[in-house]
Scaffold this motif. Structure first.
Motif, PDB file in Angstrom:
ATOM      1  N   LEU A  75     -24.476  -9.423  36.777  1.00  0.00           N
ATOM      2  CA  LEU A  75     -24.550  -9.172  38.218  1.00  0.00           C
ATOM      3  C   LEU A  75     -25.538  -8.058  38.528  1.00  0.00           C
ATOM      4  O   LEU A  75     -26.253  -8.109  39.548  1.00  0.00           O
ATOM      5  CB  LEU A  75     -23.152  -8.803  38.742  1.00  0.00           C
ATOM      6  CG  LEU A  75     -22.991  -8.659  40.258  1.00  0.00           C
ATOM      7  CD1 LEU A  75     -23.203 -10.001  40.942  1.00  0.00           C
ATOM      8  CD2 LEU A  75     -21.608  -8.110  40.591  1.00  0.00           C
ATOM      9  N   PHE A  76     -25.623  -7.053  37.659  1.00  0.00           N
ATOM     10  CA  PHE A  76     -26.555  -5.953  37.870  1.00  0.00           C
ATOM     11  C   PHE A  76     -27.979  -6.314  37.447  1.00  0.00           C
ATOM     12  O   PHE A  76     -28.941  -5.941  38.120  1.00  0.00           O
ATOM     13  CB  PHE A  76     -26.101  -4.710  37.089  1.00  0.00           C
ATOM     14  CG  PHE A  76     -24.783  -4.157  37.545  1.00  0.00           C
ATOM     15  CD1 PHE A  76     -24.440  -4.161  38.883  1.00  0.00           C
ATOM     16  CD2 PHE A  76     -23.864  -3.641  36.639  1.00  0.00           C
ATOM     17  CE1 PHE A  76     -23.224  -3.660  39.319  1.00  0.00           C
ATOM     18  CE2 PHE A  76     -22.652  -3.132  37.067  1.00  0.00           C
ATOM     19  CZ  PHE A  76     -22.334  -3.138  38.407  1.00  0.00           C
ATOM     20  N   SER A  77     -28.121  -7.025  36.322  1.00  0.00           N
ATOM     21  CA  SER A  77     -29.455  -7.239  35.750  1.00  0.00           C
ATOM     22  C   SER A  77     -30.169  -8.477  36.276  1.00  0.00           C
ATOM     23  O   SER A  77     -31.402  -8.509  36.311  1.00  0.00           O
ATOM     24  CB  SER A  77     -29.349  -7.332  34.222  1.00  0.00           C
ATOM     25  OG  SER A  77     -28.539  -8.430  33.832  1.00  0.00           O
ATOM     26  N   GLY A  81     -34.010  -8.414  37.176  1.00  0.00           N
ATOM     27  CA  GLY A  81     -34.841  -9.067  36.175  1.00  0.00           C
ATOM     28  C   GLY A  81     -35.621 -10.239  36.746  1.00  0.00           C
ATOM     29  O   GLY A  81     -36.831 -10.369  36.518  1.00  0.00           O
ATOM     30  N   VAL A  82     -34.942 -11.104  37.497  1.00  0.00           N
ATOM     31  CA  VAL A  82     -35.630 -12.254  38.091  1.00  0.00           C
ATOM     32  C   VAL A  82     -36.631 -11.786  39.145  1.00  0.00           C
ATOM     33  O   VAL A  82     -37.753 -12.301  39.231  1.00  0.00           O
ATOM     34  CB  VAL A  82     -34.609 -13.229  38.703  1.00  0.00           C
ATOM     35  CG1 VAL A  82     -35.308 -14.344  39.470  1.00  0.00           C
ATOM     36  CG2 VAL A  82     -33.739 -13.830  37.602  1.00  0.00           C
ATOM     37  N   ILE A 134     -15.639   0.803  32.040  1.00  0.00           N
ATOM     38  CA  ILE A 134     -16.202  -0.543  32.113  1.00  0.00           C
ATOM     39  C   ILE A 134     -17.516  -0.521  32.871  1.00  0.00           C
ATOM     40  O   ILE A 134     -18.478  -1.214  32.488  1.00  0.00           O
ATOM     41  CB  ILE A 134     -15.190  -1.497  32.778  1.00  0.00           C
ATOM     42  CG1 ILE A 134     -14.011  -1.762  31.837  1.00  0.00           C
ATOM     43  CG2 ILE A 134     -15.850  -2.808  33.193  1.00  0.00           C
ATOM     44  CD1 ILE A 134     -12.910  -2.618  32.447  1.00  0.00           C
ATOM     45  N   LEU A 135     -17.601   0.278  33.926  1.00  0.00           N
ATOM     46  CA  LEU A 135     -18.828   0.349  34.715  1.00  0.00           C
ATOM     47  C   LEU A 135     -19.993   0.885  33.892  1.00  0.00           C
ATOM     48  O   LEU A 135     -21.106   0.344  33.945  1.00  0.00           O
ATOM     49  CB  LEU A 135     -18.595   1.227  35.942  1.00  0.00           C
ATOM     50  CG  LEU A 135     -19.781   1.395  36.889  1.00  0.00           C
ATOM     51  CD1 LEU A 135     -20.242   0.056  37.427  1.00  0.00           C
ATOM     52  CD2 LEU A 135     -19.416   2.339  38.033  1.00  0.00           C
ATOM     53  N   GLY A 136     -19.748   1.948  33.127  1.00  0.00           N
ATOM     54  CA  GLY A 136     -20.804   2.484  32.282  1.00  0.00           C
ATOM     55  C   GLY A 136     -21.266   1.493  31.232  1.00  0.00           C
ATOM     56  O   GLY A 136     -22.466   1.360  30.954  1.00  0.00           O
ATOM     57  N   GLY A 137     -20.314   0.754  30.632  1.00  0.00           N
ATOM     58  CA  GLY A 137     -20.684  -0.259  29.658  1.00  0.00           C
ATOM     59  C   GLY A 137     -21.484  -1.390  30.277  1.00  0.00           C
ATOM     60  O   GLY A 137     -22.465  -1.869  29.690  1.00  0.00           O
ATOM     61  N   ALA A 138     -21.087  -1.825  31.482  1.00  0.00           N
ATOM     62  CA  ALA A 138     -21.808  -2.918  32.144  1.00  0.00           C
ATOM     63  C   ALA A 138     -23.222  -2.503  32.523  1.00  0.00           C
ATOM     64  O   ALA A 138     -24.172  -3.280  32.364  1.00  0.00           O
ATOM     65  CB  ALA A 138     -21.027  -3.366  33.373  1.00  0.00           C
ATOM     66  N   LEU A 139     -23.392  -1.276  33.021  1.00  0.00           N
ATOM     67  CA  LEU A 139     -24.723  -0.804  33.386  1.00  0.00           C
ATOM     68  C   LEU A 139     -25.619  -0.657  32.153  1.00  0.00           C
ATOM     69  O   LEU A 139     -26.814  -0.963  32.199  1.00  0.00           O
ATOM     70  CB  LEU A 139     -24.620   0.528  34.131  1.00  0.00           C
ATOM     71  CG  LEU A 139     -24.041   0.461  35.550  1.00  0.00           C
ATOM     72  CD1 LEU A 139     -23.816   1.861  36.102  1.00  0.00           C
ATOM     73  CD2 LEU A 139     -24.951  -0.342  36.462  1.00  0.00           C
ATOM     74  N   LEU A 146     -32.167  -6.556  30.765  1.00  0.00           N
ATOM     75  CA  LEU A 146     -33.231  -6.562  31.765  1.00  0.00           C
ATOM     76  C   LEU A 146     -34.590  -7.031  31.233  1.00  0.00           C
ATOM     77  O   LEU A 146     -35.208  -7.920  31.845  1.00  0.00           O
ATOM     78  CB  LEU A 146     -33.342  -5.163  32.379  1.00  0.00           C
ATOM     79  CG  LEU A 146     -34.183  -5.033  33.642  1.00  0.00           C
ATOM     80  CD1 LEU A 146     -33.629  -5.919  34.745  1.00  0.00           C
ATOM     81  CD2 LEU A 146     -34.213  -3.573  34.105  1.00  0.00           C
ATOM     82  N   PRO A 147     -35.111  -6.491  30.132  1.00  0.00           N
ATOM     83  CA  PRO A 147     -36.447  -6.931  29.691  1.00  0.00           C
ATOM     84  C   PRO A 147     -36.504  -8.397  29.308  1.00  0.00           C
ATOM     85  O   PRO A 147     -37.527  -9.054  29.536  1.00  0.00           O
ATOM     86  CB  PRO A 147     -36.738  -6.022  28.483  1.00  0.00           C
ATOM     87  CG  PRO A 147     -35.409  -5.529  28.033  1.00  0.00           C
ATOM     88  CD  PRO A 147     -34.567  -5.432  29.257  1.00  0.00           C
TER      89      PRO A 147
END
Length: 283
Positions: A75-77, A81-82, A134-139, A146-147
């Motif tokens: 959801l974050f990346s 990325g796109v 969980i938030l830190g792990g997801a980020l 991302l790359p």
């Protein structure tokens, strides 16, 4: 038989042999784990709470955390990325800034996952004071994904024939309309393939999450709280095999490994089946 036909048959045979070899290597990795892990899987193992010292515990919280953290990381990346891939392929002009962005993407892709885990620990755990969450792990996982998403999106868009763009522009469409209505739908199979790769990588990632999401899980699950520790299946496998405090550590490790493999296959099928139907409709 002409020389061209002979070369074609030899090349075809070599490619078939390479494909079969890949399948055999994959089967060699998966079959021993599945044969030992599938008998462990039952409803109690998948839905009960884990135990630190007593045998008979399950992986219910870890199973939920694996899906939850992977979903949040995508959801974050995914939008970033796109979006960055579309910018580099369609809008970026040749120059120092574009070269710097591409160089940064390549450098980020080559960073080992454990380094990103240490970065996440410094930024989210220590500097921002979140602790293991969980938030830190997801980020942190989003930074890892991302790359790959940027490069896959850019290459998929660059693979769209130029005639598609020219035909759309000739009909009066704007650049954005051409990108959104013509280029992106055509490049969607390649983007979804990259999505399946990063999803599988996120499901099995360990080093990043050890330093950011922690090696403990909530007593209650499913627990959607972003600020609690979130041990995943991959981290659980590492912890029980390295610490060895649980009497049935081998059972938990094999069962968790089999469950993780089935989860990765399920995610890939969820992406591959709609992609297959989409390609048939496009044809």
């Amino acid at each position: 038989m002409t020389r061209q036909k002979l070369a074609d048959r030899i090349a075809t045979a070599v490619l078939w042999a390479a494909g079969i070899l890949i399948l055999l290597i994959l089967a060699g990795f998966l079959l021993p784990i599945l044969l030992q892990g599938l008998p462990v899987l039952d409803w109690q193992f998948i839905t009960t709470r884990s135990s630190a010292v007593r045998e008979g515990g399950g992986v219910g919280a870890q199973f939920f955390n694996t899906i939850y953290i992977t979903f949040l990381s995508l959801l974050f990346s995914l939008p970033v990325g796109v979006g960055a891939g579309v910018y580099l392929a369609e809008y970026a002009r040749p120059g120092r800034l574009t070269d710097l962005i591409r160089l940064s993407v390549e450098a980020l892709a080559s960073v080992p996952s454990i380094v990103l885990g240490l970065f996440g620990m410094i930024l989210f755990v220590n500097y921002m004071g979140w602790g293991f969450t969980i938030l830190g792990g997801a980020l942190s996982l989003a930074l890892l994904n991302l790359p790959v998403l940027v490069r896959v999106t850019e290459e998929a868009i660059q693979g769209v024939p130029r005639s598609y763009r020219e035909g759309s522009l000739a009909l009066g469409a704007t650049h954005w309309q051409t990108t959104a209505k013509v280029v992106l739908p055509t490049a969607l199979p390649g983007i979804l393939t990259g999505l399946s790769l990063v999803a599988g990588r996120a499901l099995g990632e360990t080093a990043v999450l050890i330093y950011t999401a922690g090696v403990t899980a909530s007593r209650w699950f499913p627990n959607p709280d972003l600020m609690v520790a979130g041990e995943t299946l991959a981290v659980r496998i590492w912890s029980v095999t390295s610490e060895g405090l649980v009497p049935d550590a081998d059972r938990i490790a094999m069962g968790s490994s089999a469950l993780l493999i089935l989860l990765v296959l399920a995610v890939n099928l969820l992406i591959a089946l709609p992609l297959w139907r989409y390609r048939r409709r496009m044809r």
